[in-house]
Design a protein around this motif. Structure first.
Motif, PDB file in Angstrom:
ATOM      1  N   LEU A 101      59.007  42.403  33.641  1.00 18.18           N
ATOM      2  CA  LEU A 101      58.113  43.268  34.378  1.00 18.18           C
ATOM      3  C   LEU A 101      58.754  43.832  35.626  1.00 18.18           C
ATOM      4  CD1 LEU A 101      55.254  40.566  34.306  1.00 18.18           C
ATOM      5  CD2 LEU A 101      55.547  42.453  32.730  1.00 18.18           C
TER       6      LEU A 101
ATOM      7  N   THR B 295      54.541  45.226  38.860  1.00 16.62           N
ATOM      8  CA  THR B 295      53.346  45.150  37.250  1.00 16.62           C
ATOM      9  C   THR B 295      52.971  43.554  37.254  1.00 16.62           C
ATOM     10  OG1 THR B 295      55.463  44.625  36.132  1.00 16.62           O
ATOM     11  CG2 THR B 295      54.552  47.062  36.232  1.00 16.62           C
TER      12      THR B 295
ATOM     13  N   SER C 193      56.722  41.719  40.967  1.00 17.67           N
ATOM     14  CA  SER C 193      55.940  41.605  39.922  1.00 17.67           C
ATOM     15  C   SER C 193      55.262  40.173  39.863  1.00 17.67           C
ATOM     16  CB  SER C 193      56.609  41.809  38.476  1.00 17.67           C
ATOM     17  OG  SER C 193      57.098  43.125  38.660  1.00 17.67           O
TER      18      SER C 193
END
Length: 127
Positions: free
Chosen positions: A17, A21, A51
């Motif tokens: 990731l 995200t 992330s």
């Protein structure tokens, strides 16, 4: 959401990731990643650049370098999971944060490592 899946044998990392995200991962196996041609890497899951991941009831096993990497302000919630058979089980770097509960982090060279102003709440685990 990643649920009831087998993610196995990928080069460098099984899941990555990047750039703020997020993912929710449940009842998933992330195992046996492979290093690159230079013999580097081999990670179960990498969380980079702020992330976030919530991982529940999952197995992260047999990844040569790292089970879980958090880097540059990334966040992890790990519950009821197994992190086993890596050089480092869980590594938090540069202001990363984790809540690790009711999990087993065993048979790694190092269980949990925090560096560069990272923090963690660790409760109810076998390490």
């Amino acid at each position: 959401m990643i649920e009831e899946s087998l993610i196995r044998g990928n080069k460098v990392t099984n899941i990555i990731l990047i750039d703020n995200t997020s993912a929710e991962i449940t009842q998933t196996e992330m195992s046996a990643s492979k290093p690159n041609a230079d013999g580097e890497f081999g990670r179960g899951i990498s969380l980079l650049d702020q992330s976030e991941a919530v991982i529940r009831e999952s197995q992260i096993t047999g990844n040569p370098e790292l089970g879980i990497l958090l880097f540059d302000g990334s966040k992890l919630s790990l519950d009821g999971s197994l992190v086993q058979g890596s050089f480092d089980g869980i590594l938090l770097v540069r202001n990363s944060e984790a809540v690790i509960m009711n999990s087993e982090i065993t048979e790694n060279d190092a269980g949990i490592i925090l560096v560069e102003e990272s923090s963690a709440i660790i409760t109810g685990n076998t390490i």
